[in-house]
Design a protein around this motif. Structure first.
Motif, short mmCIF file in Angstrom:
data_model
loop_
_atom_site.label_atom_id
_atom_site.label_comp_id
_atom_site.label_asym_id
_atom_site.label_seq_id
_atom_site.Cartn_x
_atom_site.Cartn_y
_atom_site.Cartn_z
N ILE A 114 0.84 -1.20 0.00
CA ILE A 114 0.00 0.00 0.00
C ILE A 114 0.88 1.25 0.00
N GLN A 115 1.93 1.24 0.80
CA GLN A 115 2.83 2.39 0.85
C GLN A 115 3.49 2.64 -0.50
N ILE A 116 3.85 1.59 -1.21
CA ILE A 116 4.42 1.75 -2.56
C ILE A 116 3.39 2.40 -3.48
N GLY A 117 2.13 1.97 -3.37
CA GLY A 117 1.08 2.60 -4.17
C GLY A 117 0.95 4.08 -3.89
N ILE A 118 1.08 4.46 -2.63
CA ILE A 118 0.99 5.87 -2.26
C ILE A 118 2.21 6.64 -2.76
N VAL A 119 3.39 6.03 -2.67
CA VAL A 119 4.61 6.66 -3.18
C VAL A 119 4.48 6.91 -4.68
N ILE A 120 4.02 5.90 -5.43
CA ILE A 120 3.85 6.05 -6.88
C ILE A 120 2.77 7.09 -7.18
N GLY A 121 1.66 7.01 -6.47
CA GLY A 121 0.57 7.96 -6.70
C GLY A 121 0.97 9.40 -6.41
N GLY A 122 1.79 9.60 -5.41
CA GLY A 122 2.19 10.95 -5.03
C GLY A 122 3.46 11.44 -5.69
N ALA A 123 4.07 10.61 -6.51
CA ALA A 123 5.36 10.97 -7.11
C ALA A 123 5.29 12.23 -7.97
N ASP A 124 4.13 12.48 -8.58
CA ASP A 124 4.00 13.67 -9.42
C ASP A 124 3.41 14.85 -8.65
N GLY A 125 3.24 14.68 -7.33
CA GLY A 125 2.69 15.75 -6.52
C GLY A 125 1.17 15.81 -6.54
N ASP A 126 0.53 14.88 -7.23
CA ASP A 126 -0.92 14.87 -7.33
C ASP A 126 -1.45 13.45 -7.19
N PHE A 127 -1.69 13.04 -5.95
CA PHE A 127 -2.27 11.73 -5.67
C PHE A 127 -3.78 11.90 -5.86
N ASP A 128 -4.22 11.78 -7.13
CA ASP A 128 -5.59 12.13 -7.47
C ASP A 128 -6.61 11.10 -6.99
N LYS A 129 -7.88 11.47 -7.16
CA LYS A 129 -8.99 10.64 -6.64
C LYS A 129 -9.01 9.24 -7.24
N THR A 130 -8.70 9.10 -8.53
CA THR A 130 -8.73 7.76 -9.14
C THR A 130 -7.60 6.90 -8.58
N GLU A 131 -6.43 7.51 -8.36
CA GLU A 131 -5.31 6.76 -7.77
C GLU A 131 -5.63 6.37 -6.33
N GLN A 132 -6.21 7.30 -5.58
CA GLN A 132 -6.60 7.00 -4.20
C GLN A 132 -7.63 5.87 -4.16
N ALA A 133 -8.55 5.88 -5.12
CA ALA A 133 -9.60 4.85 -5.15
C ALA A 133 -9.03 3.46 -5.37
N VAL A 134 -8.06 3.31 -6.29
CA VAL A 134 -7.51 1.98 -6.54
C VAL A 134 -6.63 1.52 -5.36
N VAL A 135 -5.95 2.46 -4.71
CA VAL A 135 -5.16 2.09 -3.53
C VAL A 135 -6.10 1.68 -2.40
N ARG A 136 -7.22 2.40 -2.26
CA ARG A 136 -8.23 2.03 -1.26
C ARG A 136 -8.77 0.63 -1.55
N GLU A 137 -9.03 0.35 -2.82
CA GLU A 137 -9.52 -0.98 -3.21
C GLU A 137 -8.49 -2.05 -2.86
N ALA A 138 -7.21 -1.74 -3.07
CA ALA A 138 -6.15 -2.69 -2.71
C ALA A 138 -6.12 -2.90 -1.20
N CYS A 139 -6.41 -1.85 -0.42
CA CYS A 139 -6.48 -2.01 1.04
C CYS A 139 -7.52 -3.07 1.40
N PHE A 140 -8.69 -2.98 0.77
CA PHE A 140 -9.74 -3.96 1.05
C PHE A 140 -9.29 -5.36 0.64
N THR A 141 -8.59 -5.46 -0.49
CA THR A 141 -8.07 -6.75 -0.96
C THR A 141 -7.12 -7.36 0.06
N LEU A 142 -6.35 -6.50 0.72
CA LEU A 142 -5.34 -6.95 1.69
C LEU A 142 -5.86 -6.96 3.12
N ASP A 143 -7.16 -6.73 3.30
CA ASP A 143 -7.78 -6.66 4.63
C ASP A 143 -7.12 -5.62 5.54
#
Length: 151
Positions: A114-143
């Motif tokens: 999850i942290q890697i997803g956040i690092v990648i999502g925020g790398a351009d300075g804009d962790f946008d809503k669609t990126e946040q949504a897929v990382v959130r979905e991955a959180c649910f996948t990983l309980d």
């Protein structure tokens, strides 16, 4: 604090936490899940632009944690996941989330993915809503609770 500064600070904090766990993150499950996460975040908006590919390539070559693995192998795994997502995003996402689920058995690895997803999502300075949504979905996948990562 401006939103962009908070995103950058969060990505920096996540990277520091990942580096501290480097020796615990050497399994094949973590390798596979982290590359699946990178692909999922890169393709979150339905397109993969060259800048997103460069960010992931840079992460693969410079991230201390990912240096536990062969860079060419990581790139191949990332590209294979991207291919699944570009062929059919919805069907590909199911397959990519299954790859991410491989890290579920070890909580430290799951959190690191999850942290890697956040690092990648925020790398351009804009962790946008669609990126946040897929990382959130991955959180649910990983309980994992999304709020643990401010998602």
């Amino acid at each position: 604090m401006a939103l962009w500064d908070r995103i950058r600070e969060s990505a920096s904090t996540m990277q520091t936490q990942l580096t501290a766990k480097k020796n615990d993150l050497k399994s094949g499950a973590f390798r596979d899940a982290s590359m699946a996460m990178c692909a999922l975040v890169a393709a979150a908006d339905g397109t993969i632009d060259p800048a997103e590919r460069r960010r992931v390539a840079q992460l693969i070559s410079t991230n201390e944690v990912l240096q536990n693995f062969d860079a060419l192998d990581l790139q191949r795994r990332f590209d294979a996941n991207l291919d699944k997502l570009t062929a059919d995003f919805d069907f590909g996402k199911v397959s990519v989330l299954q790859e991410i689920a491989k890290a579920k058995k070890k909580p430290a690895e799951a959190r690191a993915v999850i942290q890697i997803g956040i690092v990648i999502g925020g790398a351009d300075g804009d962790f946008d809503k669609t990126e946040q949504a897929v990382v959130r979905e991955a959180c649910f996948t990983l309980d994992l609770p999304p709020h643990e990562f401010d998602l």
